[in-house]
Design a protein around this motif. Structure first.
Motif, PDB file in Angstrom:
ATOM      1  N   VAL A 237      38.263  27.598 -34.509  1.00  0.00           N
ATOM      2  CA  VAL A 237      38.581  26.202 -35.215  1.00  0.00           C
ATOM      3  C   VAL A 237      38.262  24.934 -34.686  1.00  0.00           C
ATOM      4  CG1 VAL A 237      40.497  25.085 -36.671  1.00  0.00           C
ATOM      5  CG2 VAL A 237      40.226  27.616 -36.742  1.00  0.00           C
ATOM      6  N   ILE A 238      38.969  24.857 -33.311  1.00  0.00           N
ATOM      7  CA  ILE A 238      38.696  23.760 -32.529  1.00  0.00           C
ATOM      8  C   ILE A 238      37.400  23.604 -32.157  1.00  0.00           C
ATOM      9  CG2 ILE A 238      39.011  22.412 -30.366  1.00  0.00           C
ATOM     10  CD1 ILE A 238      41.878  24.156 -30.368  1.00  0.00           C
ATOM     11  N   GLY A 239      36.343  24.232 -31.944  1.00  0.00           N
ATOM     12  CA  GLY A 239      35.160  24.448 -31.505  1.00  0.00           C
ATOM     13  C   GLY A 239      34.282  23.843 -32.721  1.00  0.00           C
ATOM     14  N   SER A 240      34.503  24.266 -33.647  1.00  0.00           N
ATOM     15  CA  SER A 240      33.906  24.106 -35.128  1.00  0.00           C
ATOM     16  C   SER A 240      34.120  22.433 -35.575  1.00  0.00           C
ATOM     17  CB  SER A 240      34.358  24.955 -36.406  1.00  0.00           C
ATOM     18  OG  SER A 240      34.035  26.154 -36.060  1.00  0.00           O
ATOM     19  N   ILE A 241      35.557  22.151 -35.314  1.00  0.00           N
ATOM     20  CA  ILE A 241      35.851  20.542 -35.400  1.00  0.00           C
ATOM     21  C   ILE A 241      35.161  19.690 -34.644  1.00  0.00           C
ATOM     22  CG2 ILE A 241      37.472  19.108 -35.435  1.00  0.00           C
ATOM     23  CD1 ILE A 241      39.509  21.217 -36.455  1.00  0.00           C
ATOM     24  N   LEU A 242      34.923  20.272 -33.292  1.00  0.00           N
ATOM     25  CA  LEU A 242      34.210  19.397 -32.481  1.00  0.00           C
ATOM     26  C   LEU A 242      32.615  19.387 -32.483  1.00  0.00           C
ATOM     27  CD1 LEU A 242      35.807  20.432 -29.100  1.00  0.00           C
ATOM     28  CD2 LEU A 242      36.319  18.310 -30.447  1.00  0.00           C
ATOM     29  N   LEU A 243      32.113  20.254 -33.295  1.00  0.00           N
ATOM     30  CA  LEU A 243      30.601  20.373 -33.548  1.00  0.00           C
ATOM     31  C   LEU A 243      30.306  19.518 -34.970  1.00  0.00           C
ATOM     32  CD1 LEU A 243      29.595  24.269 -33.486  1.00  0.00           C
ATOM     33  CD2 LEU A 243      28.419  22.093 -32.391  1.00  0.00           C
ATOM     34  N   ALA A 244      31.119  19.434 -35.891  1.00  0.00           N
ATOM     35  CA  ALA A 244      31.037  18.726 -37.305  1.00  0.00           C
ATOM     36  C   ALA A 244      30.523  17.332 -36.683  1.00  0.00           C
ATOM     37  CB  ALA A 244      32.399  18.723 -37.978  1.00  0.00           C
ATOM     38  N   PRO A 245      31.115  16.423 -36.105  1.00  0.00           N
ATOM     39  CA  PRO A 245      30.496  15.181 -36.016  1.00  0.00           C
ATOM     40  C   PRO A 245      29.163  15.270 -35.324  1.00  0.00           C
ATOM     41  CG  PRO A 245      32.941  15.337 -35.244  1.00  0.00           C
ATOM     42  CD  PRO A 245      32.253  16.693 -35.454  1.00  0.00           C
ATOM     43  N   LEU A 246      28.716  16.159 -34.514  1.00  0.00           N
ATOM     44  CA  LEU A 246      27.560  16.109 -34.036  1.00  0.00           C
ATOM     45  C   LEU A 246      26.516  16.587 -34.976  1.00  0.00           C
ATOM     46  CD1 LEU A 246      28.221  17.994 -30.526  1.00  0.00           C
ATOM     47  CD2 LEU A 246      27.983  15.497 -30.871  1.00  0.00           C
ATOM     48  N   ALA A 247      26.941  17.459 -35.749  1.00  0.00           N
ATOM     49  CA  ALA A 247      26.005  17.924 -36.865  1.00  0.00           C
ATOM     50  C   ALA A 247      25.674  16.674 -37.877  1.00  0.00           C
ATOM     51  CB  ALA A 247      26.502  19.137 -37.810  1.00  0.00           C
ATOM     52  N   LEU A 248      26.842  16.004 -38.117  1.00  0.00           N
ATOM     53  CA  LEU A 248      26.698  14.805 -39.343  1.00  0.00           C
ATOM     54  C   LEU A 248      25.977  13.739 -38.606  1.00  0.00           C
ATOM     55  CD1 LEU A 248      30.271  14.427 -40.452  1.00  0.00           C
ATOM     56  CD2 LEU A 248      28.057  15.614 -41.628  1.00  0.00           C
ATOM     57  N   LEU A 249      26.078  13.383 -37.342  1.00  0.00           N
ATOM     58  CA  LEU A 249      25.080  12.668 -36.601  1.00  0.00           C
ATOM     59  C   LEU A 249      23.709  13.048 -36.913  1.00  0.00           C
ATOM     60  CD1 LEU A 249      27.090  11.506 -33.636  1.00  0.00           C
ATOM     61  CD2 LEU A 249      26.956  10.164 -35.587  1.00  0.00           C
ATOM     62  N   TYR A 250      23.327  14.094 -36.756  1.00  0.00           N
ATOM     63  CA  TYR A 250      21.988  14.872 -36.490  1.00  0.00           C
ATOM     64  C   TYR A 250      21.471  14.648 -37.871  1.00  0.00           C
ATOM     65  CZ  TYR A 250      18.329  17.568 -34.687  1.00  0.00           C
ATOM     66  OH  TYR A 250      17.198  18.048 -34.407  1.00  0.00           O
ATOM     67  N   GLY A 251      22.170  14.810 -38.989  1.00  0.00           N
ATOM     68  CA  GLY A 251      21.680  14.502 -40.511  1.00  0.00           C
ATOM     69  C   GLY A 251      21.879  15.953 -41.031  1.00  0.00           C
ATOM     70  N   PRO A 252      21.892  16.202 -42.316  1.00  0.00           N
ATOM     71  CA  PRO A 252      21.973  17.246 -43.076  1.00  0.00           C
ATOM     72  C   PRO A 252      20.755  18.162 -42.866  1.00  0.00           C
ATOM     73  CG  PRO A 252      21.521  15.544 -44.478  1.00  0.00           C
ATOM     74  CD  PRO A 252      21.767  14.824 -43.368  1.00  0.00           C
ATOM     75  N   PRO A 253      20.814  19.665 -42.980  1.00  0.00           N
ATOM     76  CA  PRO A 253      19.685  20.177 -42.605  1.00  0.00           C
ATOM     77  C   PRO A 253      19.290  20.729 -44.094  1.00  0.00           C
ATOM     78  CG  PRO A 253      21.679  21.602 -42.798  1.00  0.00           C
ATOM     79  CD  PRO A 253      22.125  20.137 -42.599  1.00  0.00           C
ATOM     80  N   ASP A 254      18.042  21.095 -44.262  1.00  0.00           N
ATOM     81  CA  ASP A 254      17.459  21.461 -45.488  1.00  0.00           C
ATOM     82  C   ASP A 254      17.623  22.738 -45.719  1.00  0.00           C
ATOM     83  OD1 ASP A 254      15.807  21.608 -47.741  1.00  0.00           O
ATOM     84  OD2 ASP A 254      13.954  21.378 -46.831  1.00  0.00           O
ATOM     85  N   LEU A 255      18.549  23.324 -46.197  1.00  0.00           N
ATOM     86  CA  LEU A 255      19.040  24.517 -46.595  1.00  0.00           C
ATOM     87  C   LEU A 255      18.350  25.045 -47.568  1.00  0.00           C
ATOM     88  CD1 LEU A 255      23.101  24.040 -46.320  1.00  0.00           C
ATOM     89  CD2 LEU A 255      21.515  24.749 -44.513  1.00  0.00           C
ATOM     90  N   ALA A 256      17.900  24.352 -48.672  1.00  0.00           N
ATOM     91  CA  ALA A 256      16.957  24.806 -49.544  1.00  0.00           C
ATOM     92  C   ALA A 256      15.744  25.510 -49.087  1.00  0.00           C
ATOM     93  CB  ALA A 256      16.601  23.879 -50.554  1.00  0.00           C
ATOM     94  N   ALA A 257      15.260  25.124 -47.945  1.00  0.00           N
ATOM     95  CA  ALA A 257      14.178  25.583 -47.278  1.00  0.00           C
ATOM     96  C   ALA A 257      14.118  26.831 -46.524  1.00  0.00           C
ATOM     97  CB  ALA A 257      13.358  24.453 -46.527  1.00  0.00           C
ATOM     98  N   MET A 258      15.547  27.296 -46.551  1.00  0.00           N
ATOM     99  CA  MET A 258      15.840  28.507 -45.952  1.00  0.00           C
ATOM    100  C   MET A 258      15.549  29.879 -46.579  1.00  0.00           C
ATOM    101  SD  MET A 258      19.194  27.749 -43.617  1.00  0.00           S
ATOM    102  CE  MET A 258      19.173  29.252 -42.991  1.00  0.00           C
ATOM    103  N   GLY A 259      14.846  30.810 -46.224  1.00  0.00           N
ATOM    104  CA  GLY A 259      14.570  31.882 -47.187  1.00  0.00           C
ATOM    105  C   GLY A 259      15.800  33.095 -46.820  1.00  0.00           C
TER     106      GLY A 259
END
Length: 350
Positions: A237-259
């Motif tokens: 839980v703590i690790g995921s909370i710390l990851l969330a801001p980094l992921a948001l700064l990186y920008g949303p991924p294109d999940l629709a392109a994932m097969g």
């Protein structure tokens, strides 16, 4: 005067002639029952030790094998999903899978977990947030065989961190091991740079290995009087909370392109290489210590290279084989003859 009692010898014991045959005093009965109970408790201790040994070997072998697949699957997702998002999504999957087993224990022991939040957060930062994020980022720039061989330095790094933590100078054989490992890594890096691998990819591989070594040492020193599942779930839980801001700064991924295959790979990272492997590994570290467990990390590059050769077309050069052999020699030299017992870790034994 009453004559002294005669004795009858049967080759093993003396029996008082004045006592009736087969009689025993209370002291003799107490002594015999004490022996029976002692042997019974001793048998339970031996059986418990055998179960702990089997559990340790399960974690020490199965976890590195699953992480060997982690390198290959992470390499497959490198072009589809950014590293920080791949790491975040894998742990979200792990949280969902583990929730029925761990969420209740987290709530029941929330006060104890809050009191030990700092050491738990250190484990979460190194193992959940940083390690796989750096690894997946490295796999976008470096080949999987380079990342796997570099990861073989983790056992040596664990021994180095242990020496600093215990305020002792490295032994001569550990200095020799460091020299061999450094020479091996220099040859590997020079060959990779010659083949066009960016230096940043090499640096990220080394940083990922260093984070893993720190994580193993942090888990060994972790002592929280709460169930193993609660502590492990809190780390995620703590690790995921710390990851969330980094992921948001990186920008949303294109999940629709994932097969469907990409989602299957992500599921493997979350369930097998994440939830199961980390839980088994933490328990193994608590039983045998980070130094001894670190030796088994050599299974990771072996698994990823062997499986990758047959499934992902991983090609090993002569330099790769030489450097891998040098690192294995270094780890063998740096292996302690006697491993100090790890600090008691109630969170992983209750």
């Amino acid at each position: 005067m009453r004559p002294p009692p005669s004795t009858i010898r049967d080759g093993r014991q003396s029996v008082n002639a004045h006592e009736p045959s087969g009689s025993r005093t209370i002291g003799q009965l107490h002594h015999e029952w004490s022996l029976v109970l002692h042997h019974a408790f001793r048998k339970q201790e031996v059986m418990g030790a055998m179960r702990d040994s089997q559990g340790s070997m399960l974690g020490l072998v199965v976890s590195p094998v699953l992480w060997g697949g982690n390198f290959l699957v992470g390499d497959m997702l490198a072009d589809t999903l950014p590293g920080v998002w791949a790491n975040l999504l894998r742990w979200v999957i792990a949280l969902i899978v583990l929730a029925p087993f761990c969420a209740g224990a987290v709530w029941s022991h929330r006060k104890v977990l809050a009191q030990h939040i700092k050491p738990i957060a250190v484990c979460a930062l190194l193992g959940v947030t940083l390690f796989n994020t750096l690894l997946y980022m490295a796999l976008r720039l470096a080949p999987v065989n380079l990342a796997a061989i570099t990861f073989a330095l983790a056992p040596f790094m664990i021994l180095a961190i242990s020496s600093v933590a215990r305020h002792r100078l490295p032994a001569p054989r550990e200095i020799a091991a460091a020299s061999v490992a450094i020479v091996g890594m220099m040859l590997l890096q020079q060959n990779a740079l010659r083949e066009g691998v960016p230096f940043l990819g090499l640096a990220l591989c080394v940083m990922a290995a260093a984070c893993w070594a720190g994580y193993c040492m942090a888990v060994q020193r972790l002592a929280v009087p709460a169930p193993a599942g609660a502590v492990y779930y809190t780390q995620i839980v703590i690790g995921s909370i710390l990851l969330a801001p980094l992921a948001l700064l990186y920008g949303p991924p294109d999940l629709a392109a994932m097969g469907s295959f990409d989602w299957l790979c992500l599921g493997y990272l979350g369930v097998f290489a994440g939830a199961i492997a980390f839980w088994l590994w933490q328990g193994a570290i608590c039983r045998v210590g980070a130094e001894k467990a670190g030796i088994f990390m050599n299974i990771v590059p072996l698994t990823s290279i062997v499986v990758g050769t047959f499934t992902a077309g991983v090609h090993l050069t002569s330099v790769d084989i030489l450097c891998c052999a040098m690192i294995l020699v270094a780890v063998s030299l740096s292996r302690p003859k006697t491993v100090l017992p790890p600090s008691p870790n109630k969170c992983l034994t209750t």
